[in-house]
Design an enzyme around this catalytic site. Structure first.
Site, short mmCIF file in Angstrom:
data_model
loop_
_atom_site.label_atom_id
_atom_site.label_comp_id
_atom_site.label_asym_id
_atom_site.label_seq_id
_atom_site.Cartn_x
_atom_site.Cartn_y
_atom_site.Cartn_z
N GLY A 93 2.67 3.71 1.42
CA GLY A 93 3.31 4.00 2.70
C GLY A 93 3.87 5.40 2.76
N ARG A 94 3.99 6.03 1.60
CA ARG A 94 4.47 7.43 1.59
C ARG A 94 3.83 8.20 0.44
NH1 ARG A 94 10.47 7.74 -0.98
NH2 ARG A 94 10.35 5.95 -2.34
N ARG A 143 2.52 13.39 -8.99
CA ARG A 143 2.58 12.45 -10.11
C ARG A 143 1.21 12.31 -10.74
NH1 ARG A 143 5.22 6.68 -8.90
NH2 ARG A 143 3.26 6.09 -7.94
N ASP A 167 3.77 -5.03 -7.40
CA ASP A 167 3.16 -3.75 -6.98
C ASP A 167 3.65 -2.59 -7.83
OD1 ASP A 167 5.50 -4.67 -5.41
OD2 ASP A 167 5.47 -2.64 -4.61
N ASN A 168 4.66 -2.84 -8.66
CA ASN A 168 5.17 -1.78 -9.53
C ASN A 168 4.84 -2.05 -10.99
OD1 ASN A 168 6.28 -0.47 -7.32
ND2 ASN A 168 8.29 -1.38 -7.56
N GLY A 194 0.81 -1.21 0.00
CA GLY A 194 0.00 0.00 0.00
C GLY A 194 0.84 1.26 0.00
N ASP A 245 6.74 3.87 -11.00
CA ASP A 245 7.68 3.73 -9.87
C ASP A 245 9.13 3.69 -10.32
OD1 ASP A 245 5.86 4.15 -7.97
OD2 ASP A 245 5.84 2.12 -7.14
N LYS A 300 3.82 11.69 -3.84
CA LYS A 300 4.79 10.72 -3.32
C LYS A 300 5.71 11.49 -2.36
CE LYS A 300 7.90 7.26 -5.37
NZ LYS A 300 8.19 6.61 -6.66
N GLY A 343 7.66 7.60 5.63
CA GLY A 343 6.63 8.21 4.79
C GLY A 343 7.15 9.36 3.92
#
Ligand code: AMP
Ligand code: MG
Length: 482
Positions: free
Chosen positions: A94-95, A178, A254-255, A92, A264, A115, A128
């Site tokens: 996180g930052r 982004r 996840d990317n 998820g 990413d 981000k 974060g």
């Protein structure tokens, strides 16, 4: 003095409304002294946003998540993922935060995402935060990819937060704004599947179909058609990476997007000397995500997507697996077709030319002599063959190859439109980031000017065409999660 009223920015929350199980309402950390470092005027215009206003103190507050338009619901998105082959059920944002969706001037919804905006419930041990250097790096490389016509998330702005971040030393913090056609990832589907609630999985698939692959809605099996569309778009994307020598570096599930956009930009870099074993990431010891492994890794990730989608493909699991295996089987063919078509264009050859022995022999020569990937194809567009020959030690080898290639009557005009003169050279990226971190943005601006006009060769941009000095190139490493 006239005072311009603040423009109304409308941020929709379609994702948050459709998938509350994957969207945690959250707010950005407050940064006392945000300072805009770079703003993408052209992208702002595409989004219908007023660049002059984005530069104002109020606009900058929007770009760090401190001024949220009325009605918007920023969320941290939940996703899972296989990282270097190991499954993590809860990653998820996180930052990061999804501020919401903007409708661009073509009427398409685009995610506006931050981000480096502070801790969230997905932060685990992390702070974060993000740092100026790596966020500018994502800005440079994503905008270079866009200029190379490769699908990618975009970078709207980088804002220094004025807040120091603890890494190996203290580093200046930053937030990247982004833009993406969405942030749906293979890992989003893995997370939805793992909830055990097929309703969530189905809603996510419906959302992805509506947003990215609307033709799938009319297919006999819409979720199978969705999977086929993701296979096709990722096969095409990875072929384009390979053609320009891009090494993503951290192709975890996840990317990897459902849209087919590159996402990413962490330890990514462009290969210089052609070698399939090229790795830049300091943590990729086994070379899992080496240049030459990228197609196989994309296929591996798509198998994980298929697993997540199984309950939507057919009631009978055996039948669902058979459908998924068949659909995934198209990856190789699609990848090979996209790559061959791209190589034909790079070599200026007509679409029906058989290129197999010609290209295989070329790659052997390039690898044996450590030839710079980008310079080779660009120099090949010149009438004079000397600049190409200079790149090789094996002169009889390259001369014989050039004779075979010339016999096919290549179109060098076409080649100049597909073989870039300028890519973000690693040593120049590092120089620009170091200068920017010390407050001098000029090298960054000049580099951006070259890499966002990659085919437009100019005498004053000569230094952007040459590879790194050997002592730099041989040891260059990139770092993740910074
Ligand atoms: P990445 O390798 O950047 O794709 O990140 C992998 C996961 O680690 C994601 O869930 C990120 O949100 C999380 N992450 C990376 N850096 C940080 C950080 N500094 N603080 C909190 N979470 C982070
Ligand atoms: Mg990531």
């Amino acid at each position: 003095m006239s005072i311009t009223p603040p423009p109304t920015i409308s941020l929709d929350s379609r994702f948050a409304r459709a998938l509350p199980e994957l969207a945690l309402p959250w707010q950005a950390e407050r940064f006392p002294a945000p300072d805009l470092l770079v703003l993408n005027d052209a992208l702002a215009a595409d989004l219908g946003l007023d660049a002059a206003w984005l530069r104002s103190p109020e606009g900058v507050r929007l770009l760090v998540g401190d001024r949220i338009p009325d009605g918007a619901t920023p969320v941290a998105q939940a996703y899972a993922g296989h990282q270097f082959g190991h499954y993590s059920p809860r990653l998820g944002d996180g930052r990061a935060l999804l501020l919401g969706e903007v409708v661009d001037t073509d009427g398409r919804p685009r995610d506006l995402h931050l981000k480096g905006s502070g801790r969230t419930p997905f932060s685990r041990g992390g702070d974060g935060l993000a740092v100026v250097g790596p966020m500018l790096r994502e800005y440079i490389i994503s905008e270079a990819m866009h200029a190379l016509n490769i699908p990618t998330t975009r970078s709207l702005a980088v804002v220094a937060t004025g807040h120091p971040v603890r890494r190996e030393t203290l580093a200046p913090g930053a937030v990247l704004a982004r833009v993406a056609s969405s942030h749906l990832r293979v890992g989003s589907f893995q997370y939805a599947r793992a909830t055990g609630d097929i309703g969530v999985l189905r809603r996510l698939a419906d959302h992805a179909i509506a947003r990215h692959h609307p033709a799938a809605a009319d297919a006999g099996l819409p979720c199978l058609a969705l999977f086929e569309a993701v296979v096709a778009t990722q096969a095409s994307l990875v072929a384009q990476w390979m053609l320009v020598g891009f090494v993503h570096g951290v192709m975890n599930t996840d990317n990897m997007t459902i849209s087919g956009e590159t996402i990413d930009y962490g330890p990514c870099a462009f290969m210089e000397a052609f070698d399939p074993a090229t790795v830049f990431s300091s943590i990729d010891h086994a070379g899992r995500y080496a240049y030459g492994h990228q197609p196989a890794m994309a296929e591996w990730n798509l198998a994980r997507l298929a697993e997540a989608l199984l309950p939507l493909l057919a009631e009978d699991e055996e039948q669902a697996i058979a459908l998924a295996v068949e659909a995934l089987g198209a990856f190789r063919r699609r990848y090979d077709d996209a790559w061959s078509a791209g190589m034909r264009a790079k070599l200026g050859l007509p679409a029906d030319t058989a290129i197999s022995p010609l290209v295989d022999d070329l790659l052997t020569l390039l690898q044996a002599d450590h030839v710079d990937h980008t310079s080779f194809y660009r120099r090949l567009t010149l009438a004079d063959t000397e600049p190409v020959r200079e790149l090789f030690l094996d002169l009889p080898g390259i001369d014989a190859w050039l004779t075979r290639w010339r016999a096919l009557a290549p179109d060098t005009e076409l080649m100049r439109r597909v073989n870039p003169a300028y890519i973000p050279r690693n040593h120049l990226v590092e120089q620009a980031l170091a200068a920017a971190t010390d407050g001098d943005l000029e090298p960054l601006e000049r580099l951006l000017d070259a890499v966002t006009n990659p085919y437009d060769e100019r005498p004053d941009r000569e230094r952007y065409t040459t590879p790194a000095p050997t002592d730099f190139g041989a040891t260059y490493q990139t770092f993740c999660g910074t």
